[in-house]
Design an enzyme around this catalytic site. Structure first.
Site, PDB file in Angstrom:
ATOM      1  N   THR A 139      75.125 -36.880  66.659  1.00 10.77           N
ATOM      2  CA  THR A 139      73.668 -36.923  66.475  1.00 10.77           C
ATOM      3  C   THR A 139      73.245 -36.276  65.156  1.00 10.77           C
ATOM      4  O   THR A 139      73.812 -35.261  64.749  1.00 10.77           O
ATOM      5  CB  THR A 139      73.003 -36.170  67.644  1.00 10.77           C
ATOM      6  OG1 THR A 139      73.473 -36.747  68.856  1.00 10.77           O
ATOM      7  CG2 THR A 139      71.492 -36.271  67.593  1.00 10.77           C
ATOM      8  N   GLY A 178      77.253 -29.086  70.519  1.00 11.93           N
ATOM      9  CA  GLY A 178      77.526 -27.818  71.199  1.00 11.93           C
ATOM     10  C   GLY A 178      78.700 -27.113  70.546  1.00 11.93           C
ATOM     11  O   GLY A 178      79.719 -27.733  70.244  1.00 11.93           O
ATOM     12  N   GLU A 421      74.188 -37.559  75.871  1.00 13.67           N
ATOM     13  CA  GLU A 421      75.109 -38.667  76.191  1.00 13.67           C
ATOM     14  C   GLU A 421      74.347 -39.958  76.453  1.00 13.67           C
ATOM     15  O   GLU A 421      74.785 -40.789  77.254  1.00 13.67           O
ATOM     16  CB  GLU A 421      75.999 -38.321  77.396  1.00 13.67           C
ATOM     17  CG  GLU A 421      76.959 -37.193  77.148  1.00 13.67           C
ATOM     18  CD  GLU A 421      77.930 -37.441  76.018  1.00 13.67           C
ATOM     19  OE1 GLU A 421      78.003 -38.588  75.540  1.00 13.67           O
ATOM     20  OE2 GLU A 421      78.597 -36.492  75.609  1.00 13.67           O
TER      21      GLU A 421
END
Ligand SMILES: CCCCCCCCCCCCCCCCCCCCC/C=C/C(=O)SCCNC(=O)CCNC(=O)[C@H](O)C(C)(C)COP(=O)(O)OP(=O)(O)OC[C@H]1O[C@@H](n2cnc3c(N)ncnc32)[C@H](O)[C@@H]1OP(=O)(O)O
Ligand SMILES: Cc1cc2nc3c(=O)[nH]c(=O)nc-3n(C[C@H](O)[C@H](O)[C@H](O)COP(=O)(O)OP(=O)(O)OC[C@H]3O[C@@H](n4cnc5c(N)ncnc54)[C@H](O)[C@@H]3O)c2cc1C
Length: 648
Positions: A139, A178, A421
């Protein structure tokens, strides 16, 4: 032990251990899961401070420490089976979120599925031994959903046999991954591949971002934490800007697509194979929906069994709040959904492994169905579970709002599954794309198989359109309810396909027709997924030999199916009869409610909730917890208040 909760267990009509064994797969699997859980629960290194009383930085530091300890301990215990690692981590995760989560869930699985054997030889030992600590950086600030428009580039330089990576604009800065901010020293970066002057679309590259000795960012790499979020306080979701970062040619993941040393490009058998890790995690998230919902139900139902409030009949003792029909109507359909999603999660995991087995053998024919199923069921189950957790919280009244109830953390941790996701609406539209295609194929006489085979029937039943056929349901018969859901799905797929057709007849473009039909398309996917869930719940019942367990699960399956009908009443008939039947099912489930949540087998340490405690001693625990608040360390915390009072 609280006497109310003891009585609930005495009155149950089935053996909770038998049901727990069924949920785990066998008695041996239950034994082993519990053994692994107890390794964490009885380990003094995992008896840590309550993160609710810690700052964000303290939480991050503690998470890194615990995550590192976990690696050592897993090694010492010789636990290497992925499922067993998952049990261990799931238990350790009860009060903190892992600093290395993305390493396990996306970095390693991408290496397993998209590396050549030579690449695996180099990278797996580094990654499995945590020398290369990784994340998945796809992303960007400007795009999360529409990944074809991602702007990060990887340009091949044949003179040095390297790729040069760049994030050329502000919107191309990688944002969200993350563990990217402070923890990882490598990232799988998704970038537009350019070679010999041509763009070949998105490909995955292993990019070192921090020095493996000093952990300092490497030249050309700007990396950091994106700041506090709604939840996941311990996790350093990060940003990454790459400027002329050079990596060797061998760092492109080349199992499917390849770039030769001279820069020539070899196409993959399917350009969607780069998206494989997302399909894997979507499939796994279905099981996570079941776990988040079953935990929330365990807390809310156990607490409702020990909480007494108001009057049912004047002069009588206050009843357990679980005796109110309205409370049962809130919680029991969610309990039924938690069981349904547990079975769907197992099915999705099995289906993922079966079809990827075929893909590894070179058979890509089932990839579209796998993608459609994983996308749709991820969206369907996370939406239901997300809303359900909040219902469970409110069903606990004021105490549900306290962090020590466990419910706020379950909610803030779970809610991003609706976004990450693959944003849920977007995922539903992907499933709809597949359904409409199947509908057209069936209309052309092709025989469909798998979860969409019901669309064959519309062909058989022509010329009468599905939408005009009446729905007559035997509300006590699960098979009849499965048929009703099937018919509803067929009807709504037909409505969506006809809406598209109608829009196209107005001679607008395919894309505009799609956008103008998206409400019908999302409804069609929702109906399809709902049918799949009911069908799988019914199928599971046929595998159960224990009569008492079969009976209680049959009641839950009926409630799940009938409650779904009332929620979507416009699509079904016989509403008032169904409501009466639902009321009778609530009464039937009431004596088993606590035993049904006990069967999920969450021990207190994992549940981490004062309201959902196994012994039901909630009030004493709440008082103890409150005394630990840092604000209570001194009697007078703020002298500003003191001064104001003095002035008066
Ligand atoms: C030491 C030992 C260790 C062992 C380790 C064990 C590990 C075990 C791990 C267990 C884990 C379990 C726990 C799970 C917990 C989960 C926690 C995870 C935390 C995750 C954190 C978050 C991460 C992220 O969010 S990563 C970023 C995710 N981003 C997205 O999902 C983006 C969404 N967008 C898209 O996917 C696409 O752009 C899409 C689908 C919207 C559109 O794609 P497109 O290229 O624009 O395609 P389109 O033109 O629409 O369609 C073309 C065509 O292709 C089909 N299609 C699309 N996608 C796929 C796909 N993925 N697969 C197959 N086919 C696909 C599409 O349907 C079209 O088909 P046609 O109609 O036939 O043309
Ligand atoms: C906690 C968390 C962790 C994350 N971890 C990672 C990670 O590790 N790695 C990583 O790469 N990314 C990660 N992400 C990013 C995540 O994958 C994206 O946020 C997600 O894919 C959604 O994309 P977006 O943010 O661009 O939403 P957008 O696409 O901008 O969505 C906004 C709205 O637009 C609508 N919309 C968009 N497109 C369409 C369409 N075609 N049709 C109809 N409606 C549309 C959506 O339905 C939504 O309502 C994480 C995100 C979160 C919240």
């Amino acid at each position: 032990m609280n006497p109310d909760i003891c009585r609930e267990r005495e009155n149950a009509t089935f053996n909770t251990e038998t049901l727990t064994n069924m949920l785990d797969g066998s008695a041996e699997k239950t034994r082993r899961r519990r053994e692994i859980e107890s390794l964490v629960i009885n380990d003094p290194d995992f008896q840590h401070d309550d993160p609710n009383f810690m700052s964000r930085s303290e939480r991050y530091d503690a998470a890194v420490k615990k995550s590192s300890q976990m690696i050592m301990k897993l090694r010492d215990y010789g636990i290497s089976d992925p499922e067993e690692i998952y049990f261990y981590k799931r238990t350790a995760r009860r009060t903190f979120h892992e600093a290395f989560g993305l390493h396990y869930t996306m970095f390693l699985p991408t290496l397993y599925s998209q590396c050549t054997p030579e690449q695996q030889k180099k990278w797996l030992p580094l990654a499995e031994n945590f020398k290369a600590l990784g994340t998945y950086a796809q992303t960007e600030l400007g795009h999360g959903t529409h990944i074809r428009k991602l702007e990060t580039t990887a340009t091949y330089d044949p003179s040095t046999q390297e790729f040069v990576l760049n994030c050329p604009t502000v919107s191309s800065i990688k944002w969200w991954p993350g563990g990217l901010g402070k923890t990882s020293n490598h990232a799988i970066v998704l970038a537009q591949l350019y070679t010999l002057g041509k763009c070949h679309g998105l490909h995955a590259f292993i990019v070192p971002i921090r020095c493996m000795k000093t952990h300092q960012p490497l030249p050309g790499v700007t990396v950091g934490d994106i700041g506090p979020k709604f939840g996941f306080e311990e996790v350093d979701n990060g940003y990454l800007k790459l400027e002329n970062v050079r990596i060797p040619r061998e760092n492109m993941l080349m199992k499917y697509a390849q770039v030769e040393p001279d820069g020539s490009y070899l196409k993959p058998p399917s350009d969607k194979l780069t998206y494989g890790t997302m399909v894997f995690i979507r499939a796994m998230i279905v099981g996570e929906s079941a776990r988040a919902l079953s935990k929330s139900c365990t807390i809310a139902i156990r607490y409702s069994a020990v909480r007494h409030q108001s009057e049912l009949r004047p002069g009588e003792p206050e009843p357990q709040i679980l005796d109110y029909q309205a409370q049962q109507y809130k919680l029991f359909p969610l309990l039924a959904a938690a069981y349904a999603f547990t079975f769907v999660g197992q099915y999705m995991s099995d289906t993922y492994h079966r079809i990827t087995g075929h893909i590894n053998q070179g058979d890509f024919s089932q990839l579209p169905e796998l993608h459609a199923l994983a996308a749709g069921l991820k969206a369907f189950t996370t939406w239901t579970a997300n809303a359900g957790i909040e219902v469970c919280r409110m069903a606990c009244g004021g105490h549900g709002y306290l962090c020590c109830s466990g419910l706020p953390d379950i909610y803030v941790t779970f809610t991003p599954t609706c976004t990450y996701e693959g944003e849920n609406t977007v995922m539903m539209l992907q499933t709809a794309r597949f359904l409409v295609k199947c509908y057209r194929q069936a209309r052309e006489g092709q025989q469909l198989s798998g979860t969409v085979s019901y669309l064959n029937e519309q062909q058989r039943l022509q010329p009468q359109p599905v939408s005009s056929r009446p729905t007559v349901v035997n509300i006590n018969d699960l098979a009849s309810l499965v048929e009703a859901y099937k018919l509803r799905a067929a009807k709504l797929v037909e409505v969506a396909a006809k809406s598209l057709q109608g829009e196209l007849q107005r001679s607008i473009s395919q894309e505009d027709a799609w956008n103008n039909s998206s409400i019908e398309l999302v409804r069609a996917s929702d109906a399809h997924c709902h049918y799949v869930v009911v069908e799988l719940f019914a199928a599971k019942l046929s595998e159960i030999s224990d009569t008492a367990v079969h009976s209680v699960l049959n009641t839950l399956a009926l409630l799940y199916a009938l409650h779904g009908i009332t929620l979507n009443s416009g699509d079904f008939l016989q509403l008032s009869q169904i409501t009466q039947r639902i009321k009778a099912l609530l009464v039937e489930i009431r004596p088993n409610a606590v035993a049904l949540v006990d069967s999920f087998d969450y021990n207190d340490e994992m549940l981490n909730s004062v309201l959902g405690r196994y012994d039901g001693n909630v009030y004493e625990s709440m008082f103890e917890w409150a005394k630990r608040s840092p604000l209570n360390r001194t009697e007078v915390r703020s002298f500003i208040i003191f001064n104001i009072i003095q002035k008066k």
